[in-house]
Design a protein around this motif. Structure first.
Motif: not given
Length: 164
Positions: A115-143
């Motif tokens: 909610t608006a009371d949660t305050g600033r939130v951050r979405a942090v994305g990182t690459v888990v694995s990257r090949g020549r044709q595909t990549a897998l990434a994850e993202a975490r939404l944090l307060d």
């Protein structure tokens, strides 16, 4: 009385014309520094690109009632947009000039209400694995207390861009 919000964005074709001409890392750093316009969606949702490193990015937003669903909390689509941006841009940050990507999927797990009371939130994305044709990434939404609000994974297809 109704509430209103006004915002502006710059011509997205300016930024799109640079895609693939420089590395993904350089491209994202140019947006972060304000030397290239950010995408219009960032103005629409009022989020910013705060950190860019190879294989890792961070977006941030201050949730407001303009992000709400009818239940009085931030709409899941806002969560998904932030997580998709973070995961995709993490992959983009690893690409050399002449390469592009597109998201093949996005799987989101909503863990806590925002909610608006949660305050600033951050979405942090990182690459888990990257090949020549595909990549897998994850993202975490944090307060501000680093509590996990949502988590996502994304598979991306990598491809050469047509010569300009």
């Amino acid at each position: 009385m109704g509430r209103s919000r006004t915002y502006e964005w710059e011509d997205p074709s300016i930024t799109a014309a640079v895609v693939g001409r420089v590395s993904g890392l350089e491209f994202l750093r140019e947006i972060q520094a304000g030397r290239l316009p950010g995408p219009p969606v960032s103005a629409t949702l009022d989020f910013t690109l705060d950190e860019v490193d190879e294989g890792r990015v961070m977006f941030a937003v201050m949730p407001g009632e303009e992000h709400y669903n009818p239940l009085g909390s931030v709409h899941g689509g806002v969560y998904a947009t932030l997580l998709d941006s973070a995961a995709g841009c993490a992959v983009h940050s690893t690409l050399p000039p002449g390469m592009g990507y597109t998201s093949l999927d996005l799987t989101v797990k909503f863990l806590k209400r925002i909610t608006a009371d949660t305050g600033r939130v951050r979405a942090v994305g990182t690459v888990v694995s990257r090949g020549r044709q595909t990549a897998l990434a994850e993202a975490r939404l944090l307060d501000a207390g680093d509590r996990l609000l949502a988590h996502a994974t994304s598979s991306c297809l990598l491809f050469p861009l047509p010569a300009a």
